[in-house]
Design an enzyme around this catalytic site. Structure first.
Site, mmCIF file in Angstrom:
data_model
loop_
_atom_site.group_PDB
_atom_site.id
_atom_site.type_symbol
_atom_site.label_atom_id
_atom_site.label_comp_id
_atom_site.label_asym_id
_atom_site.label_seq_id
_atom_site.Cartn_x
_atom_site.Cartn_y
_atom_site.Cartn_z
ATOM 1 C CD GLU A 18 2.188 4.888 6.388
ATOM 2 O OE1 GLU A 18 1.396 4.285 5.644
ATOM 3 O OE2 GLU A 18 1.834 5.508 7.396
ATOM 4 C CB THR A 36 -7.979 12.016 -0.983
ATOM 5 O OG1 THR A 36 -6.580 12.027 -0.680
ATOM 6 C CG2 THR A 36 -8.751 12.682 0.115
ATOM 7 C CB THR A 66 3.383 -7.547 9.477
ATOM 8 O OG1 THR A 66 3.439 -7.194 8.099
ATOM 9 C CG2 THR A 66 2.733 -8.909 9.595
ATOM 10 C CB THR A 91 -0.966 -0.014 1.199
ATOM 11 O OG1 THR A 91 -0.237 -0.227 2.399
ATOM 12 C CG2 THR A 91 -2.014 -1.090 1.045
ATOM 13 C CG ASN A 139 -0.279 7.986 7.727
ATOM 14 O OD1 ASN A 139 -0.930 7.040 7.304
ATOM 15 N ND2 ASN A 139 0.995 7.890 8.070
ATOM 16 C CE LYS A 179 0.533 -3.350 2.854
ATOM 17 N NZ LYS A 179 0.373 -2.708 4.161
#
Lengths: 400, 400
Positions: free
Chosen positions: A274, A400, A188, A151, A395, A177
């Site tokens: 991230e 969107t 995870t 993702t 984040n 992932k």
């Protein structure tokens, strides 16, 4: 930062893989993947402890009681969570279509989803793509699966070990992932491990639990826990060794290799947190119990103030001390040592005035925070990453 | 956003205040403050539950057993934490100097510090400034104290209530500093409350505990807990009312006013969270117990994913559902309603497709997340702010 390991080393005899774009992601990136074993495999799984579980997770928890699996179909771009009865129906339809195309019983097929919560699963898109997905199955396409699960991940996460089982050489290979929404107790979102080594269910389950405890459950990105977290392992016995039991000599070899693979994958997830610019390993030593060491390691790994300081290359050890203090563990300020990489910043609870050289070591990509409580002999590790503007950007605008 | 309330309303008869620059902060901003009662006051206090406590907090915990206080000297720019025996000695020297200059017993003087951890307190600078600080004491200078306590705060936090006690009108006034390193169980770094109303120690202590429980302990900025957190209240009895006891009719009036003041201050701290652009109130209703409601409210308020979504004006309610699910409370997905301000996004566990209008309401500065669990009658609130790049910037470079 690009990882291009040879695909060959990830091959596990008797398993085939495929990953394609089914049009779930607007970007057109790969978003549908299949893991298939030529024969039914012994299976074990661990799933999110979130009280609200995605529809496919509910089904998988039901299915895994059979202790068998032959295929896992995975989509990214949609989590099929908070989708009510329709979500369950949708997951069953994907399951059925996949079983039909593969010509295997639907009880041996697992569905796994990751992505946005609360939107209906695009079943038609997925089921239309299943025949093409099955056609593309190949032993050397594991990387396609790893990338189709992504993702916000920036690289595919794969790890493999060869191990000698008697006179034969078996393989264990895992993919994962992760990136955001990672916290202990199923750190995870998705991890799938396959092996050709024959092992009985009890031994497989126990090895998986041990491996997850000291890897994914010691990994923190942002302390949020997903509705979809899943770790599954499939052992198809293709190697035709005498099945490993908990009493076999090979059980330890198997466990060690599995521990290494899950730790590798957890480390990659932290590295790919991230917005992360740094991988942080927290090592807590000198604790009275392992549980104490773990609590402190996780408190530090979870501290936004520690993670922003590491990002800013700021050896602000006071924040580490504060996290140790609020971990809930009884500690002694006067026996406390803290190091960043090899620079000892705190000795017996007092600063050593080595901020200048510590600032330099913080320019590295891998940071090890070592805390020695000086009151016992137990140890624990945790993994995390720094917290940056990149995390916020990713984040603040995900749905969107 | 600038708050310029009239200073007069903060005046509490019998109390004097001063705040100056003693040169502790490099910026030259105010960093030393004094709160002084003309007569010894009844005092109650609550302090950080962090196992590692700053030196002045250790002394204050000792001192408060006397149940009395007459002066509080507060410095910002240095926390005097992790400073060993020297830290204790330093805090005692500041205490002694202040007591001497005021001509009162040192047991009635409290020292409070906030700022960087692990650096020796600049005692000489502080003690050299104490005479000038005492000279400047004035009934209308509370704002100077509020601003001298600030570290990364962007505005001074003050709240006051007048209340009728019999035929007299008494005053309760509080100030706080907060911003970062805020989490439940002493959510503010520093809060001082003064009143001229006579009240006995038992009633004062009980009212303070109740007020802190539903305000500062329900406030989350980044879930880190400081070594220095302190809330103190001083009641000097200047109003000469018959002292309030837990059985007085006025006890409820006093408690309500105090609850309002601490909630006001907690709200201002959330509003002024480091880098915050939005104040977020989380209201959880329909729970079986208040403890359940509180757990869920705090899980949501603590979720980095929820906080970044609100920042991005993204009605990603899946993240709220995930936080509810991992709060540890047994919930029923099928009775769950979620609203953002007045827009109902989830009804009975399913999305209502009102993302577009919800996106619009998220452009407001004040966001209320309401969760109705639909299984009971209990309620709890929590306060937080959004998580932005600003938080990262402030905290990545604080000690430098």
């Amino acid at each position: 930062m690009k990882r291009v390991p040879a695909n060959r080393k990830f091959i596990v005899p008797g398993f085939k893989f495929a990953g394609i774009s089914a049009g779930i992601k607007k970007s057109g990136d790969r978003d549908l993947a299949l893991i298939y074993s030529e024969s039914p495999a012994i299976a074990a799984g661990m799933f999110t402890t979130n009280r609200i579980k995605a529809a496919p997770v509910k089904l998988a928890i039901e299915n895994i009681t059979s202790q068998k699996a032959q295929a896992i179909i995975i989509n990214s771009g949609n989590a099929n969570a908070c989708t009510g009865k329709k979500g369950i129906k949708d997951a069953r339809e994907v399951n059925k279509k996949t079983a039909e195309e593969l010509g295997i019983p639907s009880e041996l097929v697992y569905v796994s989803s990751t992505g946005i919560i609360g939107k209906p699963l695009p079943v038609e898109k997925i089921n239309n793509a299943v025949p093409g997905l099955v056609d593309k199955l190949s032993p050397s396409s594991l990387r396609q699966v790893a990338s189709a699960m992504m993702t916000t991940d920036t690289f595919a996460k794969m790890s493999s070990r060869k191990l000698k089982i008697g006179r034969k050489r078996g393989t264990i290979t895992g993919i994962a992932k992760g990136a955001g929404m990672i916290c202990p107790n199923m750190a995870t979102m998705l991890c799938f491990i396959v092996t050709d080594i024959a092992i009985n269910r009890q031994a497989l389950d126990s090895a998986l639990r041990e491996a997850v405890t000291s890897s994914f459950n010691r990994l923190i990105i942002d302390n949020d826990m997903s509705t979809n977290d899943t770790v599954m392992i499939l052992a198809n016995g293709n190697l035709q060794n005498r099945p490993i039991t908990k009493r076999s000599a090979e059980f330890n070899i198997f466990k060690n290799a599995l521990n290494e693979i899950t730790y590798d994958l957890a480390r990659m997830i932290a590295e790919d947190g991230e917005g992360a610019t740094k991988l942080i390993e927290v090592i807590v030593k000198g604790a009275l119990t392992e549980a104490d060491a773990e609590k402190i390691a996780l408190a530090i790994a979870n501290s936004m103030l520690v993670k922003t300081a590491i990002y800013g290359q700021d050896p602000n050890w006071g924040r580490i001390v504060a996290a140790i203090g609020y971990s809930g563990v009884e500690v002694n300020e006067n026996t406390l040592d803290i190091s960043l990489n090899k620079i000892k910043l705190v000795r017996k609870g007092l600063g050593t005035n080595k901020e200048k050289v510590a600032r330099k070591t913080l320019s590295k990509k891998n940071i090890i925070i070592t805390v020695d409580l000086g009151i016992g002999k137990e140890t624990a590790k945790a993994l995390t990453c720094d917290l940056t503007e990149g995390y916020i950007k990713i984040n603040a605008h995900y749905s969107t």
